[in-house]
Enzyme design. Structure first.
Site, PDB file in Angstrom:
ATOM      1  N   SER A   1     -11.293  -0.832  -0.651  1.00  0.00           N
ATOM      2  CA  SER A   1      -9.905  -0.575   0.106  1.00  0.00           C
ATOM      3  C   SER A   1     -10.096  -0.940   1.437  1.00  0.00           C
ATOM      4  CB  SER A   1      -9.383   0.603  -0.194  1.00  0.00           C
ATOM      5  OG  SER A   1      -8.809   0.784  -1.541  1.00  0.00           O
TER       6      SER A   1
ATOM      7  N   HIS B   1      -3.746   6.309   3.355  1.00  0.00           N
ATOM      8  CA  HIS B   1      -4.393   4.740   2.939  1.00  0.00           C
ATOM      9  C   HIS B   1      -3.844   3.547   3.567  1.00  0.00           C
ATOM     10  CE1 HIS B   1      -5.510   1.939  -0.054  1.00  0.00           C
ATOM     11  NE2 HIS B   1      -6.710   2.838  -0.155  1.00  0.00           N
TER      12      HIS B   1
ATOM     13  N   ASP C   1       0.773  -1.080  -0.044  1.00  0.00           N
ATOM     14  CA  ASP C   1      -0.021   0.065   0.033  1.00  0.00           C
ATOM     15  C   ASP C   1       0.966   1.293  -0.175  1.00  0.00           C
ATOM     16  OD1 ASP C   1      -2.249   1.943   0.677  1.00  0.00           O
ATOM     17  OD2 ASP C   1      -3.273  -0.055   1.132  1.00  0.00           O
TER      18      ASP C   1
END
Length: 681
Positions: free
Chosen positions: A530, A218, A149
């Site tokens: 996600s 994220h 990620d």
């Protein structure tokens, strides 16, 4: 001497009388309930003066000072003004009619959990009694989850290694140093860190750390969702407050930063960086790989990982609700759709005519705007830069309307535009209240999502009023039976797969709407597949800890064949969209994940990792007799059957392996998903 029995007989009338009197008191007391009165911003500087004003307000409905003291439970006197009091229904109504009182609502019982999704999935820590799977798997102890990620923020409380044993001796990874990251940032929780930047656009690197540190947020969010340590008193500006944790809170985390950029979203990476990360992860010894990103199909890196015994979990993408847009559909990976949990964030809009409309938002008190009334302005469109150009919106709440489907990314864009233009608030309308996802941070100004019907009511009021005004209250958190769940989120990408039509995709659905997890030093609510992906990765870590010899195919089969296809009301799970419909396997695969049931599936559809080459070898190999030697994909021993061009009878077989107790023949097909409409094409 009086015997005990005669004494009791003589005392019986008195006992009956006492019981009767107590019953009468309880019946009378039951007429009172706990209500919460909200008075808006504080109108007094000192907290004691605020409390005194609450007593004065209550004196309008209660007779004496003692009644007031007995009734009031809490005084809210610091951030805003309000109180909680025991009142009858009639007293609550009288209180609500007072001009200084904004609202009076019954106090509802909420569960004080932030990563609510794990409790919703049955992996609760309530009353310090963990679920059976959590207990038996030792919370995922020593399993290693690789997160590919945007990196990680190691100082987050979600990555504390307090009480952890030394790093497992089988770990072969490294702690790669870089900008803002030294060896001390690795720990017994974050046991490894690598980053991959070759081939990444220079502008993306300039806004990021040249290290495994996460400038985007994220990766931190997904890592803490999968394996975050237990953190008390976490929230997003007071919303969704409670205990945050990952699905496998004792699992170890290995970070592979392959995606770059500090802006909103997942940034950018490339096939080279992701493949390098998968390659290193195979070497390092991870048990699970979680990839909350969309990559090119036919990724051989994932196949190699699976053939080495690593379960690979991918996001399905956020292009729903249109069909045939699902991504990451290789049959050897677990492809995850996003569902909604039983939590919402209702936000009240009060118009100048006293009419109240309830939308959804993540609006929290800030910028001295809470409880204030602002003028209303209709923009008539999406609130684009061009539409706002030349319009004075300062000090006003702007009404914007999104006619596009889906409007997932339009609300944050409109919010940015009205903020830049100096507006004091935003009401954003989209096609369906059912598909509202409170994902955007309101940045401290009043903002709220409504549907077209609500927008029409607001528009009618604006047309009739000479000077239309509105007030938007901060959101509150609601969980439990008031919110029907699970549902498949409108943004979640749907099948069938274009690249692998012989395989039903996605494989499974998991919570992915308004998920609270770590972001930097704080916590944020984000939505997307996600967010759903690490829920499956965390559950896989628990299953691997409990069943270390299960293959990736066995784990996938267990998850798919035990999933739920009904909601909390035992009704079929719905898929959001236009129109809303009953969900099918192209929306959620096997259904919504049920980790506890997956721990004991009874039967599994296992696959020898080398079998993938027999069915899909043409994907990676170029040789003359490819089509003649490859077998049709629907013969692969998956827990589903899809035949895209059924023109004549075809016999398809499956082999099951018993991993539970002795079973009866009727149980053999339990959990096998055969999608009839697709078979009939």
């Amino acid at each position: 001497m009086e015997t005990p029995s005669s004494y009791h007989r003589r005392l019986a009338p008195l006992l009956l009388l006492l019981c009767f009197c107590t019953l009468q008191v309880e019946v009378h007391a039951s007429r009172k309930k706990l209500y919460v009165a909200y008075l808006g911003e504080r109108k007094h500087g000192h907290p004691d003066h605020v409390v005194a004003s609450h007593h004065e307000t209550l004196s309008s409905v209660l007779e004496s000072k003692q009644d007031i003291l007995d009734s009031i439970i809490y005084s809210y006197k610091h951030g805003f003004s309000g109180f909680a009091a025991m009142l009858t229904k009639e007293q609550a109504q009288q209180l609500a009619d007072l001009p200084e009182v904004i609202s009076v609502q019954p106090s509802r019982r909420y569960q004080t959990t932030t990563t609510r999704s794990w409790d919703f999935l049955g992996l609760g820590l309530n009353d310090k009694v963990p679920s059976d799977l959590l207990h038996r798997s030792r919370y995922g102890e020593d399993t290693i989850i690789g997160i590919i990620d945007t990196g990680i923020w190691p100082e987050s409380r979600s990555f504390s290694d307090d009480g952890y044993e030394p790093v497992p001796s089988r770990w072969k990874g490294v702690c790669q140093v870089g900008v803002g990251w030294d060896r001390s940032n690795c720990s017994r929780k974050i046991i490894g860190a690598r980053f991959y930047h070759a081939g990444v656009a220079e502008e993306e690197l300039k806004s990021d750390y040249l290290s495994a540190r996460d400038a985007n947020g994220h990766g931190t969010h997904t890592a803490s969702t999968a394996a975050g340590s237990v953190v008390e008193a976490a929230s997003f500006h007071g919303l969704a407050s409670g205990t945050a944790r990952g699905g496998a809170p004792r699992a170890r985390i290995a970070v592979y930063k392959s995606v770059w950029g500090s802006g909103r979203g997942a940034g950018s990476g490339n096939t080279a960086t992701v493949l390098a990360a998968i390659d290193d992860a195979i070497h390092d010894g991870v048990d699970v790989l979680s990839l909350s990103l969309v990559v090119e199909e036919n990724s051989f890196g994932a196949l190699h990982a699976v053939q080495k015994g690593i379960t690979v979990v991918y996001a399905a993408g956020n292009s729903g609700p249109m069909p045939q847009v699902v991504r990451n559909t290789a049959p050897w990976v677990i492809t995850v759709a996003a569902s909604k949990i039983d939590r919402s964030f209702p936000t009240v809009i009060t118009l100048g005519n006293k009419k109240q409309i309830v939308g959804q938002s993540l609006y929290y008190e800030g910028r001295n705007s809470s409880g204030r009334t602002f003028r209303l302005l209709a923009n008539g469109g999406l609130c684009t830069d061009d539409a706002l150009n030349g319009t004075d919106v300062r000090g006003q709440i702007v009404l914007c309307v999104a006619f596009q489907v889906p409007p997932l990314a339009l609300f944050p864009l409109a919010l940015k535009n009205v903020l830049d233009a100096g507006a004091s608030g935003l009401i954003f309308a989209q096609y369906s209240m059912d598909a509202l996802d409170a994902e955007a941070d309101c940045k401290g100004i009043p903002c709220v999502l409504v549907d077209f019907n609500m927008a029409n009511q607001i528009g009618n009021y604006m047309g009739a009023a000479s000077s239309p005004v509105a007030k938007i209250e901060p959101a509150r958190s609601v969980t439990g039976e008031e919110v029907v769940a699970p549902k498949i989120a409108a943004f979640s990408s749907r099948g069938p797969s274009i690249d692998y039509p012989e395989v039903i995709k996605p494989d499974i659905a998991a919570p992915g709407a308004s998920i609270l997890a770590a972001k930097g030093d704080s916590y944020a609510l984000l939505s997307g597949t996600s967010m759903a992906t690490p829920h499956v990765a965390g559950a896989v870590a628990l299953l691997k800890a409990l069943h270390p010899n299960w293959s990736p195919a066995a784990v996938k089969s267990a998850i798919m064949t035990t999933a739920s296809i009904t909601d909390a009301r035992s009704m079929p799970i719905l898929a959001q969209g236009l129109p809303r419909k009953i969900a099918d396997p192209f929306d959620y695969g096997g259904g919504n994940i049920n980790p506890n049931k997956a721990a004991e599936p009874g039967l599994i559809y296992d696959i020898d990792p080398s079998d993938y080459d027999k069915f899909f070898g043409c994907t990676f190999k170029k040789f003359i007799q490819c089509n003649a030697t490859m077998l049709p994909g629907y013969h692969l021993n998956l827990p589903s059957i899809a035949i895209p061009d059924l023109k004549h009878p075809i016999t398809v077989s499956r082999t099951v392996t018993n991993v539970g107790e002795v079973i009866t023949p009727v149980e053999v097909t339990r959990g096998l998903h055969v999608w009839q409409p697709y078979l009939a094409q």
